[in-house]
Scaffold this motif. Structure first.
Motif, PDB file in Angstrom:
ATOM      1  N   LEU A   3       0.795  -1.216   0.000  1.00 30.92           N
ATOM      2  CA  LEU A   3       0.000   0.000   0.000  1.00 30.92           C
ATOM      3  C   LEU A   3       0.834   1.275   0.000  1.00 30.92           C
ATOM      4  O   LEU A   3       0.405   2.313  -0.469  1.00 30.92           O
ATOM      5  CB  LEU A   3      -0.965   0.032   1.185  1.00 30.92           C
ATOM      6  CG  LEU A   3      -0.405   0.148   2.616  1.00 30.92           C
ATOM      7  CD1 LEU A   3      -0.161   1.588   2.990  1.00 30.92           C
ATOM      8  CD2 LEU A   3      -1.377  -0.487   3.592  1.00 30.92           C
ATOM      9  N   LEU A 140      -7.588   2.877   0.622  1.00 34.84           N
ATOM     10  CA  LEU A 140      -6.433   3.561   1.212  1.00 34.84           C
ATOM     11  C   LEU A 140      -6.672   5.052   1.430  1.00 34.84           C
ATOM     12  O   LEU A 140      -7.325   5.719   0.639  1.00 34.84           O
ATOM     13  CB  LEU A 140      -5.202   3.367   0.328  1.00 34.84           C
ATOM     14  CG  LEU A 140      -4.760   1.923   0.084  1.00 34.84           C
ATOM     15  CD1 LEU A 140      -3.453   1.900  -0.697  1.00 34.84           C
ATOM     16  CD2 LEU A 140      -4.618   1.163   1.401  1.00 34.84           C
ATOM     17  N   HIS A 145      -9.303   3.045   6.371  1.00 29.13           N
ATOM     18  CA  HIS A 145      -7.879   2.718   6.408  1.00 29.13           C
ATOM     19  C   HIS A 145      -7.296   3.037   7.778  1.00 29.13           C
ATOM     20  O   HIS A 145      -6.580   2.222   8.374  1.00 29.13           O
ATOM     21  CB  HIS A 145      -7.158   3.515   5.313  1.00 29.13           C
ATOM     22  CG  HIS A 145      -5.697   3.223   5.202  1.00 29.13           C
ATOM     23  ND1 HIS A 145      -4.823   4.076   4.572  1.00 29.13           N
ATOM     24  CD2 HIS A 145      -4.931   2.189   5.655  1.00 29.13           C
ATOM     25  CE1 HIS A 145      -3.594   3.584   4.626  1.00 29.13           C
ATOM     26  NE2 HIS A 145      -3.635   2.444   5.285  1.00 29.13           N
ATOM     27  N   ASP A 166      -5.965  -2.120  -2.289  1.00 28.41           N
ATOM     28  CA  ASP A 166      -6.748  -0.888  -2.317  1.00 28.41           C
ATOM     29  C   ASP A 166      -8.055  -1.124  -3.064  1.00 28.41           C
ATOM     30  O   ASP A 166      -8.066  -1.329  -4.278  1.00 28.41           O
ATOM     31  CB  ASP A 166      -5.928   0.218  -2.990  1.00 28.41           C
ATOM     32  CG  ASP A 166      -6.627   1.566  -2.962  1.00 28.41           C
ATOM     33  OD1 ASP A 166      -7.637   1.703  -2.234  1.00 28.41           O
ATOM     34  OD2 ASP A 166      -6.161   2.492  -3.658  1.00 28.41           O
TER      35      ASP A 166
END
Length: 334
Positions: A3, A140, A145, A166
């Motif tokens: 990520l 994300l 998140h 994501d």
């Protein structure tokens, strides 16, 4: 974990964009971002043209899937104001250098944003350590998140050991149902569909007890607010009036079907979702818990969590300058 690069890249792209001064200054109306399947009282005013009437110009409404997309749209000048942008995506953009401002607290919620573990794993809060190495769908840079990182930190699960993908909530819900991921995080309609395939680790109350708050804000580029202060104040006033209207249960029967239709939901789901929402009054928002200092401190905490997870390069020393209570104070006197 994959990520880091993607979120940093997104933040950098946002930072390079410059916000336009907005359409209202040109007499062409106002463009506002919002979420579908995220029912709020403002939609009653939206449908009935109350914003258009109050502002004396047409308002164009554009729906988004995530708060990060809202940041990008405000950076490019495609959107003037965003309603119910999550604090984490706001923090990501501000930390990257985008000159955004928080104008009000749109909604507070804890049970309407969470992570859901596949029922087949039979993992709950007592066995959360078993999530190490698992695959999770997370939008994300969003509130989901931040909640995911905070919960994993609480349970001592090393996020670096996990495969983080994501995905917007709707995509995450589908992936969880199909068995493509072991856990998915999100909100609204996406979260409701996730819950058909699994269970949460912590309830909203349990998250709040750990200091994991969940609230959204109304945000806008600082340049737009500076040049359209009265317009912004009027917009916030209409929103506050709609919230006050909903707070009176006598109005809910007539408001519910209108809000449900605009949100793209059935009435039962809309009522259930709204039951988990809190809409602070203007006076409450201007108090210490929220825009009087609480929100600024919370944003710093969110940023530090993202820095620790190497999701953003650095946090601002303070987020006080990202909150502008001027328009809301003006709205309180209208």
């Amino acid at each position: 974990m994959k990520l880091t690069t993607k979120l940093m890249s997104a933040a950098a792209s946002v930072a390079m964009l410059t916000g336009a001064t907005g359409a209202m200054a040109d007499g062409h109306g106002l463009t506002v971002g919002y979420f579908l399947e995220w029912p709020m009282p403002f939609e009653y005013a939206k449908v009935n043209g109350t914003y258009d009437e109050a502002l004396g110009a047409p308002v164009t409404w554009v729906s988004f899937d995530t708060g990060t997309a809202m940041s990008a749209a405000m950076a490019s000048g495609d959107v003037d104001i965003s309603v119910s942008q999550g604090v984490p995506p706001f923090v990501v953009a501000a930390s990257a250098g985008q000159d955004l401002q928080i104008l009000d607290v749109a909604v507070s919620y804890s049970d309407n944003d969470n992570c859901v573990v596949s029922s087949g794993l039979e993992i709950d809060k007592d066995s959360a350590g078993e999530l190490a190495g698992k695959k999770v769908a997370v939008p994300l840079g969003t509130a989901a998140h931040y909640g995911f990182l905070s919960q994993m930190n609480h349970f001592g699960v090393d996020v670096a050991s996990m495969s983080v993908v994501d995905m917007a909530p709707a995509e995450g819900a589908a992936a969880l149902a199909q068995g493509d991921v072991d856990m998915a995080c999100g909100w609204g309609g996406g979260l409701r569909r996730m819950l058909e395939s699994g269970n949460v680790l912590l309830t909203g109350a349990e998250k709040e007890a750990l200091g994991i708050l969940v609230f959204d804000v109304t945000s806008a580029p600082a340049a737009y607010v500076a040049e359209n202060a009265e317009v912004v104040a009027k917009f916030l006033k209409v929103t506050a009036d709609a919230n006050a209207m909903w707070a009176d249960e006598a109005n809910q029967a007539k408001m519910l079907p209108v809000i449900a239709k605009d949100a793209g939901m059935d009435e039962d789901a809309t009522k259930s979702t709204l039951a988990g929402f809190s809409f602070p009054s203007i006076d409450e928002q201007l108090g210490e818990k929220w825009l009087g200092g609480g929100a600024q401190s919370f944003m710093k905490g969110v940023a530090d969590v993202f820095v620790g997870a190497k999701s953003i390069d650095a946090a601002l020393d303070s987020y006080s300058a990202t909150v502008n209570t001027g328009p809301l104070e003006a709205a309180s006197k209208m």
